[in-house]
Write a protein that holds these residues in place. Structure first.
Motif, mmCIF file in Angstrom:
data_model
loop_
_atom_site.group_PDB
_atom_site.id
_atom_site.type_symbol
_atom_site.label_atom_id
_atom_site.label_comp_id
_atom_site.label_asym_id
_atom_site.label_seq_id
_atom_site.Cartn_x
_atom_site.Cartn_y
_atom_site.Cartn_z
ATOM 1 N N HIS A 6 67.244 56.342 16.922
ATOM 2 C CA HIS A 6 67.591 57.763 16.790
ATOM 3 C C HIS A 6 68.875 58.075 17.554
ATOM 4 O O HIS A 6 69.709 58.852 17.092
ATOM 5 C CB HIS A 6 66.459 58.661 17.306
ATOM 6 C CG HIS A 6 65.381 58.905 16.292
ATOM 7 N ND1 HIS A 6 65.641 59.458 15.058
ATOM 8 C CD2 HIS A 6 64.050 58.678 16.329
ATOM 9 C CE1 HIS A 6 64.502 59.562 14.386
ATOM 10 N NE2 HIS A 6 63.530 59.087 15.132
ATOM 11 N N ASP A 38 62.154 64.366 19.860
ATOM 12 C CA ASP A 38 61.023 63.480 20.137
ATOM 13 C C ASP A 38 60.308 63.795 21.449
ATOM 14 O O ASP A 38 59.272 63.186 21.737
ATOM 15 C CB ASP A 38 61.481 62.017 20.144
ATOM 16 C CG ASP A 38 61.426 61.392 18.752
ATOM 17 O OD1 ASP A 38 60.745 61.953 17.871
ATOM 18 O OD2 ASP A 38 62.060 60.346 18.554
ATOM 19 N N HIS A 41 56.516 64.338 21.512
ATOM 20 C CA HIS A 41 55.538 63.256 21.629
ATOM 21 C C HIS A 41 54.897 63.251 23.023
ATOM 22 O O HIS A 41 53.743 62.866 23.176
ATOM 23 C CB HIS A 41 56.202 61.888 21.393
ATOM 24 C CG HIS A 41 56.566 61.622 19.967
ATOM 25 N ND1 HIS A 41 55.654 61.195 19.021
ATOM 26 C CD2 HIS A 41 57.755 61.703 19.329
ATOM 27 C CE1 HIS A 41 56.278 61.024 17.871
ATOM 28 N NE2 HIS A 41 57.544 61.329 18.022
ATOM 29 N N HIS A 75 58.418 68.407 15.070
ATOM 30 C CA HIS A 75 58.639 67.635 13.852
ATOM 31 C C HIS A 75 58.074 68.394 12.652
ATOM 32 O O HIS A 75 56.961 68.139 12.207
ATOM 33 C CB HIS A 75 57.959 66.270 13.934
ATOM 34 C CG HIS A 75 58.658 65.279 14.807
ATOM 35 N ND1 HIS A 75 58.680 65.381 16.168
ATOM 36 C CD2 HIS A 75 59.369 64.176 14.496
ATOM 37 C CE1 HIS A 75 59.371 64.367 16.673
ATOM 38 N NE2 HIS A 75 59.805 63.623 15.682
ATOM 39 N N HIS A 106 66.931 63.799 11.863
ATOM 40 C CA HIS A 106 65.850 63.138 12.595
ATOM 41 C C HIS A 106 64.587 63.049 11.731
ATOM 42 O O HIS A 106 63.969 61.989 11.632
ATOM 43 C CB HIS A 106 65.556 63.895 13.894
ATOM 44 C CG HIS A 106 64.549 63.230 14.759
ATOM 45 N ND1 HIS A 106 64.870 62.565 15.914
ATOM 46 C CD2 HIS A 106 63.197 63.085 14.613
ATOM 47 C CE1 HIS A 106 63.773 62.053 16.445
ATOM 48 N NE2 HIS A 106 62.742 62.368 15.671
ATOM 49 N N ASP A 110 62.752 59.723 10.321
ATOM 50 C CA ASP A 110 61.339 59.450 10.619
ATOM 51 C C ASP A 110 60.547 59.268 9.329
ATOM 52 O O ASP A 110 59.700 58.380 9.233
ATOM 53 C CB ASP A 110 60.727 60.590 11.429
ATOM 54 C CG ASP A 110 60.939 60.435 12.927
ATOM 55 O OD1 ASP A 110 61.445 59.382 13.363
ATOM 56 O OD2 ASP A 110 60.602 61.383 13.662
HETATM 57 ZN ZN LIG Z 1 60.747 61.712 15.691
#
Ligand SMILES: [Zn+2]
Length: 148
Positions: A6, A38, A41, A75, A106, A110
């Motif tokens: 990324h 990200d 996460h 996301h 992004h 993904d």
């Molecule tokens: Zn991601």
């Protein structure tokens, strides 16, 4: 997709944007959002595994898809739609447009690299599936383990 991938894609896309527009705001916003989306996460990891935060375990859990729940609040194509409207309403403000491009590329990356369902990156789809990882990301392909 892995963090280093990324980062490389975001740097390349941001560099391309800067070379075309000469807007460092647009390029910087794209670079940062393309990588740091990200961070969501971490929230999912902490909900399931709690403290203390173990960086090695965090990356292993994420790359191998071992979380039971996948909220992944950032996301979502819904954010891309919202950002598109917001960018348009602000006359394509470079900061907002940069974030829009960062989020967009992004999520596209993904979607292609993780081998997931066409709806997996919609928050509403994951909500419908009660944010259960297996149901929200059928066909998820775990990332290869790092050689390090
Ligand atoms: Zn991601």
């Amino acid at each position: 997709m892995k963090l280093e991938e990324h980062t490389a894609f975001s740097a390349a896309i941001s560099g391309g944007l800067y070379s075309v527009t000469r807007s460092w705001e647009l390029a910087f916003a794209c670079l940062m959002s393309g990588i740091f989306i990200d961070l969501d996460h971490i929230i999912d990891y902490l909900i399931e595994y709690g403290w203390p935060f173990n960086v090695k375990k965090f990356f292993r859990v994420c790359y191998e898809g071992r979380l039971q729940k996948a909220i992944l609040i950032l996301h979502g194509w819904e954010w891309v739609c919202f950002l598109f409207i917001f960018a348009w309403l602000t006359g394509w403000d470079p900061w907002i447009t940069g974030v829009l491009i960062g989020f967009s590329h992004h999520i596209v990356l993904d979607s292609f690299s993780n081998g997931v369902h066409q709806w997996s990156y919609f928050l509403l789809w994951r909500w419908k599936n009660n944010f259960v990882h297996k149901a929200s990301f059928p066909g998820f392909a775990p990332q290869q383990k790092s050689e390090r």
